[in-house]
Scaffold this active site. Structure first.
Site, PDB file in Angstrom:
ATOM      1  N   ASP A   1      52.985 -19.704  19.794  1.00 61.97           N
ATOM      2  CA  ASP A   1      53.042 -21.071  19.281  1.00 61.97           C
ATOM      3  C   ASP A   1      52.242 -21.121  17.981  1.00 61.97           C
ATOM      4  OD1 ASP A   1      53.406 -23.741  18.920  1.00 61.97           O
ATOM      5  OD2 ASP A   1      52.522 -24.368  20.820  1.00 61.97           O
ATOM      6  N   VAL A   2      52.925 -20.793  16.871  1.00 64.62           N
ATOM      7  CA  VAL A   2      52.249 -20.672  15.580  1.00 64.62           C
ATOM      8  C   VAL A   2      52.682 -21.742  14.581  1.00 64.62           C
ATOM      9  CG1 VAL A   2      51.923 -18.199  15.934  1.00 64.62           C
ATOM     10  CG2 VAL A   2      53.940 -18.988  14.689  1.00 64.62           C
ATOM     11  N   LYS A   3      53.832 -22.370  14.824  1.00 67.45           N
ATOM     12  CA  LYS A   3      54.342 -23.478  13.995  1.00 67.45           C
ATOM     13  C   LYS A   3      54.278 -23.158  12.503  1.00 67.45           C
ATOM     14  CE  LYS A   3      53.432 -27.154  17.352  1.00 67.45           C
ATOM     15  NZ  LYS A   3      52.761 -26.380  18.413  1.00 67.45           N
ATOM     16  N   ARG A   4      54.737 -21.969  12.138  1.00 69.50           N
ATOM     17  CA  ARG A   4      54.712 -21.581  10.735  1.00 69.50           C
ATOM     18  C   ARG A   4      55.977 -22.027  10.014  1.00 69.50           C
ATOM     19  NH1 ARG A   4      49.960 -20.787  12.228  1.00 69.50           N
ATOM     20  NH2 ARG A   4      48.797 -18.900  11.710  1.00 69.50           N
TER      21      ARG A   4
ATOM     22  N   THR B   1      57.286 -20.503  17.461  1.00 72.43           N
ATOM     23  CA  THR B   1      57.667 -21.850  17.046  1.00 72.43           C
ATOM     24  C   THR B   1      57.590 -21.924  15.527  1.00 72.43           C
ATOM     25  OG1 THR B   1      55.377 -22.604  17.332  1.00 72.43           O
ATOM     26  CG2 THR B   1      56.901 -22.937  19.172  1.00 72.43           C
TER      27      THR B   1
END
Length: 313
Positions: free
Chosen positions: A104-107, A141
């Site tokens: 879950d890094v939302k890059r 993510t």
């Protein structure tokens, strides 16, 4: 293909539950923290070792009953390089137990920067011809709000390395509507993003009819999920917001297709710190308490899916 591995594990374990590995030092039992504080003081090293031990115990207790874990990298980054070391070691340990890793890094950024992010998390980093894996994960993510050139770099690595991505579409937080619900023409922003995801995902469909390009759709918005399920029929949903954020088994049912597939549901705090709700609160049993909570969540979701004619097993 990532999505086929995920579905096969869901079917084998009869569980669409993902455990979010979001370590919070203040909630980790003192019996775990004390040994490392005594050894290293209240330092990043102590935090890293505490997190790693805690995560390993959780993983040991859930690996046979859930298909995947989702470490949220911010909970590791806050402790610097040592925290990231705990993140990497956590991912490797979970993988050794047969779990899929959703980072879950939302890059998401402009082209060249997005390529660097993708190389770090689902691709490989190039050191003058030598290809190395920086942060092990099977999927991540991603944030789509910089447009196509933000995501095409990730999509290239999805194809090249048989990985997956989950694109933020309708997130579980209460203020998500401030931007995601704004109207553009006759559609809301999150509907436009959903249509974009559907366009990308149709090119990467596996043998079960689902794509390795999925969507994040919060459990706290069940009516929106129902509509989004129609807009993205081939996309797997990663559904956060179950448990501590208020989402229930009934709330997540709309994220599933009629075949009982189409979604994995994440819970973090409710599982990780379940020992705090046990009557005896025996901290040394925190792993067993997490296992019990994960099984309870699995059974609740499966019961609701069966009730709605969406049995997948």
């Amino acid at each position: 293909m990532f999505i086929d591995y995920l579905i096969e594990s869901i079917k084998k374990k009869k569980s669409p539950v993902v455990v979010g590995l979001d370590p919070r030092l203040e909630l980790i039992p003192d019996c775990v923290k004390k040994k490392y504080y005594d050894k290293y003081g209240k330092t990043f090293k102590a935090a890293s070792e505490t997190i790693l031990e805690f995560n390993k115990v959780i993983i040991d207790n859930v690996y046979d009953i859930v298909p995947a874990v989702k470490p949220q990298i911010a909970f590791y980054e806050q402790y610097g390089i040592e925290g990231l070391d705990a993140y990497i070691k956590t991912c490797k340990y979970a993988s050794s137990k047969g779990l899929l890793i959703i980072g879950d890094v939302k890059r998401g950024d402009i082209g060249s920067t997005s390529k660097a992010y993708s190389s770090a998390y689902i691709g490989k980093s190039d050191i003058e011809g030598e290809k190395l894996e920086a942060f092990p994960a099977d999927a991540v993510t991603v944030n789509p709000y910089l447009g196509d050139d933000c995501l095409k770099e990730f999509i290239e690595d999805v194809e090249k390395y048989s990985k997956g991505i989950f694109v933020l579409v309708k997130t579980s937080n209460p203020s998500s509507s401030q931007i995601q619900n704004l109207m553009s023409g006759d559609k809301k922003i999150y509907e436009i993003v959903a249509l974009m995801v559907d366009g990308w995902s149709s090119n990467y469909v596996g043998e079960y009819g689902y794509s390795s390009i999925g969507a994040v759709v919060g459990a706290t918005y069940p009516e929106e999920a129902k509509m989004l399920r129609k807009l993205m029929p081939n996309s797997y949903f990663l559904v956060p917001g179950y448990g501590a954020q208020g989402g229930t088994a009934e709330d997540v049912v709309n994220s599933f297709n009629d075949d009982g597939l189409g979604a994995v549901v994440n819970s973090s705090r409710a599982i990780l710190y379940a020992y705090k709700r046990e009557e005896d609160k025996l901290v040394e049993n925190y792993g067993a308490a997490a296992r019990k909570e994960a099984m309870k969540m699995r059974d609740a979701i499966n019961k609701v899916l069966e009730k709605h004619g969406k049995k997948y097993w």
